[in-house]
Design a protein around this motif. Sequence first.
Motif, mmCIF file in Angstrom:
data_model
loop_
_atom_site.group_PDB
_atom_site.id
_atom_site.type_symbol
_atom_site.label_atom_id
_atom_site.label_comp_id
_atom_site.label_asym_id
_atom_site.label_seq_id
_atom_site.Cartn_x
_atom_site.Cartn_y
_atom_site.Cartn_z
ATOM 1 N N TYR A 60 0.821 -1.312 0.089
ATOM 2 C CA TYR A 60 -0.023 0.078 -0.063
ATOM 3 C C TYR A 60 0.886 1.180 0.033
ATOM 4 C CZ TYR A 60 -3.437 3.664 1.317
ATOM 5 O OH TYR A 60 -4.004 4.679 1.743
ATOM 6 N N SER A 61 2.072 1.316 0.688
ATOM 7 C CA SER A 61 2.715 2.519 0.768
ATOM 8 C C SER A 61 3.288 2.969 -0.742
ATOM 9 C CB SER A 61 4.036 2.253 1.583
ATOM 10 O OG SER A 61 3.539 1.805 2.955
ATOM 11 N N PHE A 62 3.475 1.823 -1.539
ATOM 12 C CA PHE A 62 3.712 2.491 -3.063
ATOM 13 C C PHE A 62 2.833 3.367 -3.611
ATOM 14 C CE2 PHE A 62 7.171 -1.193 -2.916
ATOM 15 C CZ PHE A 62 8.142 -0.337 -2.985
ATOM 16 N N THR A 63 1.718 3.246 -3.295
ATOM 17 C CA THR A 63 0.637 4.268 -3.912
ATOM 18 C C THR A 63 0.922 5.547 -3.886
ATOM 19 O OG1 THR A 63 -0.722 4.677 -1.969
ATOM 20 C CG2 THR A 63 -1.352 2.776 -3.438
ATOM 21 N N VAL A 64 1.776 6.120 -3.129
ATOM 22 C CA VAL A 64 2.347 7.490 -3.190
ATOM 23 C C VAL A 64 3.221 8.045 -4.202
ATOM 24 C CG1 VAL A 64 1.835 7.921 -0.736
ATOM 25 C CG2 VAL A 64 4.010 7.268 -1.400
ATOM 26 N N VAL A 65 3.910 6.906 -4.388
ATOM 27 C CA VAL A 65 5.182 7.320 -5.805
ATOM 28 C C VAL A 65 4.526 7.855 -6.933
ATOM 29 C CG1 VAL A 65 6.784 6.099 -7.022
ATOM 30 C CG2 VAL A 65 6.637 5.428 -4.795
ATOM 31 N N LEU A 70 3.063 12.679 -10.295
ATOM 32 C CA LEU A 70 2.268 13.514 -11.011
ATOM 33 C C LEU A 70 2.321 14.940 -10.508
ATOM 34 C CD1 LEU A 70 -0.118 13.730 -12.767
ATOM 35 C CD2 LEU A 70 -1.545 12.924 -10.739
ATOM 36 N N MET A 71 2.453 15.040 -9.271
ATOM 37 C CA MET A 71 2.609 16.410 -8.563
ATOM 38 C C MET A 71 3.639 17.269 -9.053
ATOM 39 S SD MET A 71 2.410 17.464 -4.441
ATOM 40 C CE MET A 71 3.676 16.508 -4.090
ATOM 41 N N GLY A 72 4.721 16.540 -9.288
ATOM 42 C CA GLY A 72 5.812 17.427 -9.857
ATOM 43 C C GLY A 72 5.791 17.491 -11.258
ATOM 44 N N LEU A 74 2.781 18.117 -12.678
ATOM 45 C CA LEU A 74 1.756 19.290 -12.809
ATOM 46 C C LEU A 74 2.471 20.560 -12.623
ATOM 47 C CD1 LEU A 74 -1.447 17.515 -11.123
ATOM 48 C CD2 LEU A 74 -1.055 18.277 -13.387
ATOM 49 N N ALA A 75 3.392 20.590 -11.432
ATOM 50 C CA ALA A 75 3.974 22.019 -11.080
ATOM 51 C C ALA A 75 4.808 22.236 -12.322
ATOM 52 C CB ALA A 75 4.781 21.585 -9.867
ATOM 53 N N PHE A 76 5.401 21.376 -12.959
ATOM 54 C CA PHE A 76 6.154 21.772 -14.064
ATOM 55 C C PHE A 76 5.375 22.222 -15.242
ATOM 56 C CE2 PHE A 76 8.360 20.697 -18.125
ATOM 57 C CZ PHE A 76 9.601 21.502 -18.116
ATOM 58 N N ASN A 77 4.519 21.814 -15.649
ATOM 59 C CA ASN A 77 3.484 22.079 -16.624
ATOM 60 C C ASN A 77 2.665 23.343 -16.208
ATOM 61 O OD1 ASN A 77 4.198 20.081 -18.176
ATOM 62 N ND2 ASN A 77 2.328 18.627 -17.762
ATOM 63 N N ALA A 78 2.477 23.655 -15.383
ATOM 64 C CA ALA A 78 1.647 24.835 -14.758
ATOM 65 C C ALA A 78 2.611 26.033 -14.836
ATOM 66 C CB ALA A 78 1.077 24.889 -13.341
ATOM 67 N N GLY A 79 4.068 25.820 -14.968
ATOM 68 C CA GLY A 79 4.848 26.868 -15.177
ATOM 69 C C GLY A 79 5.386 27.464 -13.607
ATOM 70 N N PHE A 80 5.286 26.559 -12.774
ATOM 71 C CA PHE A 80 5.702 26.659 -11.260
ATOM 72 C C PHE A 80 7.305 26.656 -11.260
ATOM 73 C CE2 PHE A 80 7.019 24.969 -7.420
ATOM 74 C CZ PHE A 80 6.779 25.790 -6.553
ATOM 75 N N THR A 81 7.944 25.999 -11.797
ATOM 76 C CA THR A 81 9.467 26.019 -11.951
ATOM 77 C C THR A 81 9.789 27.352 -12.512
ATOM 78 O OG1 THR A 81 9.516 24.792 -14.253
ATOM 79 C CG2 THR A 81 9.569 23.408 -12.216
ATOM 80 N N CYS A 113 8.015 19.594 -3.686
ATOM 81 C CA CYS A 113 6.968 19.472 -4.514
ATOM 82 C C CYS A 113 6.901 18.012 -5.219
ATOM 83 C CB CYS A 113 6.727 20.251 -5.588
ATOM 84 S SG CYS A 113 6.293 22.050 -4.889
ATOM 85 N N SER A 114 7.918 17.509 -5.662
ATOM 86 C CA SER A 114 7.985 16.264 -6.367
ATOM 87 C C SER A 114 8.424 15.277 -5.619
ATOM 88 C CB SER A 114 8.882 16.714 -7.744
ATOM 89 O OG SER A 114 10.091 16.629 -7.377
#
Length: 181
Positions: A60-65, A70-72, A74-81, A113-114
Amino acid sequence: MSPIFLVLIMICLLLGLMAMGMPIGFAMVFIAILGLGFYEGWGIATGLLTYYPFDFARQYSFTVVPMFILMGQLAFNAGFTKELFAFTRAWLGRLPGGLVLGTIAGCAAFSACSGSSLATAAAIGKISIPEMRRYGYSRQIAAGSVAAGGTLGILIPPSIFLVIYGVMTETSVGKLLIAGI
């Protein structure tokens, strides 16, 4: 066949596989399964090969990977970087070596974030290396600062490495992430 002789054969085979260009990890897995098959029997070796990878991956712990990745993304595609690097450059740019400091600070913020060192180095490196080259920094300094800052991804929670480590050692992942802070 004596166990010592089997070990020597396996070591020679391992070195031979690596000399032929097989990646070290794959060569070690191959030799381990081969040695287990010779020493304990092929039924145990094939049973381990079919059961263990799936049993390990279904925890179950691997579900966060995938969520960290995905969070990283999304942050890159949103221009956060881009905004993050612009902020750290404006904040630290007036200091000597300010772009290098800004790159490392941007890597630290994006790592939070990532959770991944590779994603951090790739996302920040796409923006910071051309910018540092434009201001006259050498390629070695630009790449080195991204590499050094990217390694913060495994230290700053949420960290994919800490999750994998916690699963492998049966340690509380939550406690490891708190310890990373």
